[in-house]
Design a protein around this motif. Structure first.
Motif, PDB file in Angstrom:
ATOM      1  N   LEU A  43       3.059  16.615  -7.019  1.00 13.95           N
ATOM      2  CA  LEU A  43       3.536  16.551  -5.637  1.00 13.95           C
ATOM      3  C   LEU A  43       4.849  15.784  -5.592  1.00 13.95           C
ATOM      4  N   PRO A  44       5.713  16.148  -4.671  1.00 19.78           N
ATOM      5  CA  PRO A  44       6.994  15.424  -4.603  1.00 19.78           C
ATOM      6  C   PRO A  44       6.797  14.007  -4.057  1.00 19.78           C
ATOM      7  N   GLY A  45       7.554  13.095  -4.606  1.00 21.76           N
ATOM      8  CA  GLY A  45       7.481  11.716  -4.150  1.00 21.76           C
ATOM      9  C   GLY A  45       8.796  11.016  -4.388  1.00 21.76           C
ATOM     10  N   THR A  46       8.964   9.888  -3.733  1.00 23.46           N
ATOM     11  CA  THR A  46      10.228   9.155  -3.824  1.00 23.46           C
ATOM     12  C   THR A  46       9.963   7.668  -4.002  1.00 23.46           C
ATOM     13  N   SER A  47       9.191   7.330  -4.982  1.00 25.95           N
ATOM     14  CA  SER A  47       8.813   5.926  -5.153  1.00 25.95           C
ATOM     15  C   SER A  47      10.001   5.037  -5.495  1.00 25.95           C
ATOM     16  N   GLU A  48      10.985   5.570  -6.212  1.00 22.58           N
ATOM     17  CA  GLU A  48      12.159   4.754  -6.535  1.00 22.58           C
ATOM     18  C   GLU A  48      12.912   4.383  -5.264  1.00 22.58           C
ATOM     19  N   VAL A  68       0.842  -1.208   0.000  1.00 23.07           N
ATOM     20  CA  VAL A  68       0.000   0.000   0.000  1.00 23.07           C
ATOM     21  C   VAL A  68       0.872   1.250   0.000  1.00 23.07           C
ATOM     22  N   SER A  69       1.916   1.254   0.811  1.00 23.19           N
ATOM     23  CA  SER A  69       2.814   2.411   0.881  1.00 23.19           C
ATOM     24  C   SER A  69       3.484   2.675  -0.464  1.00 23.19           C
TER      25      SER A  69
END
Length: 147
Positions: free
Chosen positions: A21-26, A8-9
Motif C-alpha cells: 500500500l502507498p505510504g509516506t512515512s518519511e 500512533v500516526s
C-alpha cells in the motif's frame, strides 16, 4: 497534534509504507520533526518498528503465499516479483539492507520469505537498513530547521 497522536500516526504510516500500500512515512517523520511533535528518538524507534513490522508481514506473505503469485489478488505484480528474484539471485540476501527503497523493497521482502531467508538474518538486515533511512530523514529535517 498531541505526542500520542503523533506516535500512533507515524507508527501506522510506517507500517503501511512497508507493505504494498502507498505510504509516506518519511514525509510524516519530517513534518513531525519540523513541528516538534514528540521526542525525536522515540519517533525514530516507532517509525523503524512500524516499517520493520510491515516488512515482516511481507516476509510471511512470501513464505506462505507465493504459490498464489499468479492470482490477481496477490499484492505484487509478477514482473516486480521476478525482478526482485533476479536481484536476490544476483546480489544475495545482503540486498535486504535496501528493503527501504520505494517500489523495490516491498517485493524484495516478499521474495526473501519465498526464498526461505532465515528470519533472524532478515530481521537484522531490514532493521538496519530502515533505521539508517529514518536517521537520515531525521538529520535532513534537522538541517532544514537550522536554515
Amino acid at each position: 497534534m498531541s505526542d500520542l497522536t503523533a506516535y500512533v500516526s507515524l507508527f501506522f504510516s510506517a507500517f503501511v509504507s512497508a507493505t504494498i500500500l502507498p505510504g509516506t512515512s518519511e514525509a510524516a517523520l519530517a513534518v513531525m520533526m519540523n513541528e516538534g511533535a514528540g521526542v525525536p528518538a522515540l519517533l525514530i524507534v516507532l517509525a523503524t518498528l512500524g516499517n520493520v513490522l510491515g516488512s515482516v508481514l511481507n516476509w510471511f506473505l512470501g513464505r506462505f503465499f507465493t504459490n498464489f503469485k499468479d492470482r490477481k489478488w496477490f499484492p505484487i505484480k509478477e514482473a516486480q516479483y521476478d525482478r526482485a528474484v533476479g536481484w536476490f539471485d544476483k546480489y544475495g540476501k545482503w540486498t535486504l539492507l535496501l528493503a527501504w527503497v520505494p517500489f523495490f523493497g516491498d517485493p524484495l521482502t516478499i521474495v526473501a520469505g519465498a526464498m526461505r531467508v532465515h528470519f533472524g538474518f532478515f530481521l537484522l538486515m531490514v532493521t538496519l537498513g530502515k533505521a539508517a533511512r529514518y536517521l537520515f530523514v531525521m538529520q535532513a529535517a534537522a538541517l532544514i530547521l537550522l536554515e
